[in-house]
Design a protein around this motif. Structure first.
Motif, PDB file in Angstrom:
ATOM      1  N   LEU A  55       0.846  -1.198   0.000  1.00 17.23           N
ATOM      2  CA  LEU A  55       0.000   0.000   0.000  1.00 17.23           C
ATOM      3  C   LEU A  55       0.879   1.246   0.000  1.00 17.23           C
ATOM      4  N   PRO A  56       0.992   1.949  -1.137  1.00 19.83           N
ATOM      5  CA  PRO A  56       1.868   3.124  -1.230  1.00 19.83           C
ATOM      6  C   PRO A  56       1.603   4.177  -0.156  1.00 19.83           C
ATOM      7  N   LEU A  57       0.338   4.440   0.151  1.00 17.15           N
ATOM      8  CA  LEU A  57      -0.003   5.470   1.129  1.00 17.15           C
ATOM      9  C   LEU A  57      -0.380   4.852   2.475  1.00 17.15           C
ATOM     10  N   LEU A  58       0.394   3.870   2.880  1.00 15.63           N
ATOM     11  CA  LEU A  58       0.115   3.135   4.103  1.00 15.63           C
ATOM     12  C   LEU A  58       0.059   4.041   5.327  1.00 15.63           C
ATOM     13  N   PHE A  59       1.028   4.938   5.464  1.00 16.74           N
ATOM     14  CA  PHE A  59       1.100   5.795   6.640  1.00 16.74           C
ATOM     15  C   PHE A  59       0.257   7.053   6.499  1.00 16.74           C
ATOM     16  N   GLU A  60      -0.017   7.455   5.260  1.00 14.22           N
ATOM     17  CA  GLU A  60      -0.867   8.617   5.039  1.00 14.22           C
ATOM     18  C   GLU A  60      -2.328   8.308   5.344  1.00 14.22           C
ATOM     19  N   ASN A  61      -2.712   7.048   5.165  1.00 16.17           N
ATOM     20  CA  ASN A  61      -4.088   6.633   5.410  1.00 16.17           C
ATOM     21  C   ASN A  61      -4.100   5.568   6.500  1.00 16.17           C
ATOM     22  N   GLU A  62      -4.764   5.849   7.589  1.00 11.89           N
ATOM     23  CA  GLU A  62      -4.715   4.958   8.748  1.00 11.89           C
ATOM     24  C   GLU A  62      -5.809   3.886   8.731  1.00 11.89           C
ATOM     25  N   LYS A  63      -6.480   3.744   7.610  1.00 14.06           N
ATOM     26  CA  LYS A  63      -7.616   2.817   7.547  1.00 14.06           C
ATOM     27  C   LYS A  63      -7.233   1.385   7.941  1.00 14.06           C
ATOM     28  N   PHE A  64      -6.025   0.953   7.537  1.00  6.80           N
ATOM     29  CA  PHE A  64      -5.627  -0.428   7.794  1.00  6.80           C
ATOM     30  C   PHE A  64      -4.636  -0.562   8.950  1.00  6.80           C
ATOM     31  N   ALA A  65      -4.260   0.564   9.563  1.00  6.61           N
ATOM     32  CA  ALA A  65      -3.206   0.561  10.578  1.00  6.61           C
ATOM     33  C   ALA A  65      -3.491  -0.415  11.719  1.00  6.61           C
ATOM     34  N   SER A  66      -4.737  -0.459  12.181  1.00 10.44           N
ATOM     35  CA  SER A  66      -5.069  -1.304  13.325  1.00 10.44           C
ATOM     36  C   SER A  66      -5.056  -2.789  13.003  1.00 10.44           C
ATOM     37  N   TYR A  67      -5.013  -3.122  11.694  1.00  2.99           N
ATOM     38  CA  TYR A  67      -5.023  -4.521  11.285  1.00  2.99           C
ATOM     39  C   TYR A  67      -3.617  -5.062  11.034  1.00  2.99           C
ATOM     40  N   LEU A  68      -2.604  -4.204  11.092  1.00  2.00           N
ATOM     41  CA  LEU A  68      -1.257  -4.606  10.707  1.00  2.00           C
ATOM     42  C   LEU A  68      -0.451  -5.098  11.907  1.00  2.00           C
ATOM     43  N   TYR A  69       0.218  -6.222  11.713  1.00  2.88           N
ATOM     44  CA  TYR A  69       1.088  -6.771  12.753  1.00  2.88           C
ATOM     45  C   TYR A  69       2.456  -6.097  12.694  1.00  2.88           C
ATOM     46  N   LYS A  70       2.997  -5.934  11.495  1.00  7.08           N
ATOM     47  CA  LYS A  70       4.271  -5.272  11.286  1.00  7.08           C
ATOM     48  C   LYS A  70       4.195  -4.404  10.028  1.00  7.08           C
ATOM     49  N   THR A  71       5.089  -3.423   9.949  1.00  4.05           N
ATOM     50  CA  THR A  71       5.157  -2.579   8.752  1.00  4.05           C
ATOM     51  C   THR A  71       6.595  -2.534   8.235  1.00  4.05           C
ATOM     52  N   ILE A  72       6.715  -2.459   6.910  1.00  8.00           N
ATOM     53  CA  ILE A  72       8.016  -2.409   6.246  1.00  8.00           C
ATOM     54  C   ILE A  72       8.056  -1.167   5.364  1.00  8.00           C
ATOM     55  N   VAL A  73       9.132  -0.420   5.436  1.00  7.93           N
ATOM     56  CA  VAL A  73       9.320   0.734   4.556  1.00  7.93           C
ATOM     57  C   VAL A  73      10.564   0.504   3.696  1.00  7.93           C
ATOM     58  N   VAL A  74      10.409   0.734   2.405  1.00 10.04           N
ATOM     59  CA  VAL A  74      11.525   0.643   1.468  1.00 10.04           C
ATOM     60  C   VAL A  74      12.061   2.051   1.252  1.00 10.04           C
ATOM     61  N   ALA A  75      13.335   2.251   1.552  1.00 11.07           N
ATOM     62  CA  ALA A  75      13.924   3.589   1.500  1.00 11.07           C
ATOM     63  C   ALA A  75      15.196   3.584   0.660  1.00 11.07           C
ATOM     64  N   CYS A  76      15.591   4.773   0.252  1.00 15.99           N
ATOM     65  CA  CYS A  76      16.877   4.946  -0.426  1.00 15.99           C
ATOM     66  C   CYS A  76      17.324   6.388  -0.228  1.00 15.99           C
ATOM     67  N   GLU A  77      18.544   6.688  -0.638  1.00 14.83           N
ATOM     68  CA  GLU A  77      19.067   8.047  -0.489  1.00 14.83           C
ATOM     69  C   GLU A  77      18.273   9.021  -1.355  1.00 14.83           C
ATOM     70  N   ASP A  78      18.157  10.253  -0.901  1.00 14.23           N
ATOM     71  CA  ASP A  78      17.343  11.264  -1.582  1.00 14.23           C
ATOM     72  C   ASP A  78      17.735  11.459  -3.049  1.00 14.23           C
ATOM     73  N   GLU A  79      19.014  11.556  -3.306  1.00 14.03           N
ATOM     74  CA  GLU A  79      19.479  11.785  -4.679  1.00 14.03           C
ATOM     75  C   GLU A  79      19.152  10.603  -5.578  1.00 14.03           C
ATOM     76  N   ILE A  80      19.280   9.407  -5.032  1.00 14.30           N
ATOM     77  CA  ILE A  80      18.964   8.205  -5.812  1.00 14.30           C
ATOM     78  C   ILE A  80      17.476   8.155  -6.123  1.00 14.30           C
ATOM     79  N   GLN A  81      16.645   8.492  -5.142  1.00 12.76           N
ATOM     80  CA  GLN A  81      15.198   8.530  -5.354  1.00 12.76           C
ATOM     81  C   GLN A  81      14.840   9.517  -6.460  1.00 12.76           C
ATOM     82  N   LEU A  82      15.442  10.688  -6.416  1.00 15.94           N
ATOM     83  CA  LEU A  82      15.171  11.724  -7.412  1.00 15.94           C
ATOM     84  C   LEU A  82      15.596  11.265  -8.804  1.00 15.94           C
TER      85      LEU A  82
END
Length: 229
Positions: free
Chosen positions: A114-141
């Motif tokens: 879910l791309p907007l997992l943290f922006e939308n809390e609709k499913f937050a209470s149902y989640l056991y764990k959360t994973i975020v995929v990150a990278c350096e700002d310049e690489i993302q750009l």
């Protein structure tokens, strides 16, 4: 069964991570795929979009011109609210059905992409764990500019519409650092999946849900016996 949410920033490499999970046999519910399916010609959301935005956001084939619609709603907050009001209920409904199907199959857990997992809390209470995929700002750009053909200004504007990646990382149970090689990313993902598969959370949830279901059924039986005695 427990539910794990995976998210990230635009162009941080979330699809790479979920592809590795699929290879490992992890059941996945992809909100982006669902978002495309619910606006196929003839579907309820497709009809509502046509009524709200007219022919200018449609191709000759009848399919939605996603680029034209994206530009329209990106530059207009009110139109963005309209499109969200049309599509979000349909997306969430289908997500719930797909998660339910995985539960009925007896899966230990399912990953919700879910791309907007943290922006939308609709499913937050149902989640056991959360994973975020990150990278350096310049690489993302750079990735976003290369992938979508955006100018630097356009890419920055798109990134800034989302919650800051640093904030998402602080809220996550796991962070996959995807600035390096795919091999390095794979090692991280395999470690997370191994952890999830070692969890006994699904047994606890089955006991809780099973006990609750047994109680409800018992009350129904008792009520029927009282009525017909």
């Amino acid at each position: 069964m427990f539910v794990v949410g995976v998210s990230g920033g635009i162009a941080t490499g979330k699809s790479t991570v979920t592809a590795i999970m699929k290879e490992m046999g992890v059941p996945l519910v992809d909100a982006d795929v669902i978002a495309r399916q619910i606006v196929e010609p003839g579907r309820r959301a497709w009809t509502k979009i046509k009524t709200a935005f007219g022919e200018e956001v449609f191709l000759e084939s009848g399919e939605i011109n996603r680029e034209a619609l994206g530009k329209m709603v990106f530059s207009d907050a009110e139109k963005r609210k309209i499109i969200n009001k049309i599509t979000h209920p349909e997306i969430y409904r289908e997500i719930q059905w797909q998660v339910l199907r995985q539960f009925l199959r007896g899966e230990q857990f399912v990953v919700l992409d879910l791309p907007l997992l943290f922006e939308n809390e609709k499913f937050a209470s149902y989640l056991y764990k959360t994973i975020v995929v990150a990278c350096e700002d310049e690489i993302q750009l750079d990735r976003l500019m290369a992938r979508n053909g955006y100018t630097q200004k356009e890419a920055i504007a798109r990134i800034e519409t989302q919650m800051p990646l640093e904030q998402k990382c602080k809220m996550a149970s796991f962070v996959v650092e995807n600035s390096g090689s795919q091999a390095a990313t794979r090692v991280q993902v395999e470690g997370i999946v191994k952890y999830l598969r070692s969890s006994r959370q699904h047994l606890y949830l089955r006991a809780v849900w099973g006990g609750g279901l047994a109680l409800v059924l018992g009350l129904i039986v008792a009520l029927l016996m009282y009525i017909y005695s």
